[in-house]
Design an enzyme around this catalytic site. Structure first.
Site, PDB file in Angstrom:
ATOM      1  CE1 TYR A  12       2.492  -5.729  -7.474  1.00  0.00           C
ATOM      2  CE2 TYR A  12       0.245  -6.233  -8.113  1.00  0.00           C
ATOM      3  CZ  TYR A  12       1.150  -5.772  -7.168  1.00  0.00           C
ATOM      4  OH  TYR A  12       0.719  -5.367  -5.939  1.00  0.00           O
ATOM      5  CG  ASN A  69      -5.145  -1.947  -8.616  1.00  0.00           C
ATOM      6  OD1 ASN A  69      -4.677  -1.043  -9.300  1.00  0.00           O
ATOM      7  ND2 ASN A  69      -4.851  -2.102  -7.327  1.00  0.00           N
ATOM      8  CB  ALA A  95      -0.924   0.008   1.217  1.00  0.00           C
ATOM      9  CB  VAL A  96       1.740   3.753  -2.172  1.00  0.00           C
ATOM     10  CG1 VAL A  96       2.364   5.133  -2.287  1.00  0.00           C
ATOM     11  CG2 VAL A  96       2.767   2.670  -2.491  1.00  0.00           C
ATOM     12  CD  GLU A 125      -4.265 -14.486  -3.570  1.00  0.00           C
ATOM     13  OE1 GLU A 125      -4.578 -13.699  -2.663  1.00  0.00           O
ATOM     14  OE2 GLU A 125      -4.283 -15.709  -3.433  1.00  0.00           O
TER      15      GLU A 125
END
Length: 159
Positions: A126, A119, A81-82, A114
């Site tokens: 990725y 998104n 998370a950012v 996952e």
């Protein structure tokens, strides 16, 4: 030996400490429909099999984090998370590159994750970092409206 990796915008990446759990829980809640409790982050950080990495400034103001799990010769990105104000600035990429560098010193030779198929910015990140989709899980992620999103299962060799 202190672990430290460089990140963009004057930030650096270092291992998380248990005192960071509250901030990590808050960042996770900002990025996902269902956040995880502070107690979970405290337990993860304390467990050597679930290393956590933070992106922060010199005063340890945390802008993002990554949490992984190690099992034998595999690793899993449990969550990343950012902070919304730091998104799209290379922080997630820097976190993952630090994770990859650190994993070179471990028995892990493959990483799994996952991600919500919708998104697209995460999926593209990725893919740019060498992950490939190996399967999908329909109805995996709950949404606020009661529907469920498909998760892509991705993997990457670590070297």
């Amino acid at each position: 030996m202190e672990k430290l990796w460089m990140a963009p915008h004057g930030l650096h990446i270092e291992p998380a400490e248990t005192g960071d759990a509250q901030r990590l829980a808050k960042l996770h809640e900002q990025g996902f429909f269902r956040g995880w409790p502070v107690a979970d982050f405290t337990a993860f950080i304390a467990d050597r099999q679930t290393p956590a990495y933070i992106a922060c400034d010199a005063k340890r103001r945390i802008s993002g984090f990554a949490l992984i799990r190690l099992v034998a010769d595999e690793s899993e990105l449990l969550t990343i998370a950012v902070d919304p104000k730091w998104r799209n600035k290379g922080i997630g990429r820097a976190l993952l590159k630090a994770v990859f560098a650190d994993l070179m010193l471990s028995p892990a030779r493959k990483m799994f994750l996952e991600v919500d198929a919708e998104n697209l910015s995460a999926v593209k990140l990725y893919e740019r970092l060498g992950f490939a989709t190996i399967s999908s899980r329909k109805g995996y992620y709950p949404r606020p409206d009661g529907s469920a999103a498909t998760a892509l299962v991705m993997s990457r060799d670590l070297g």
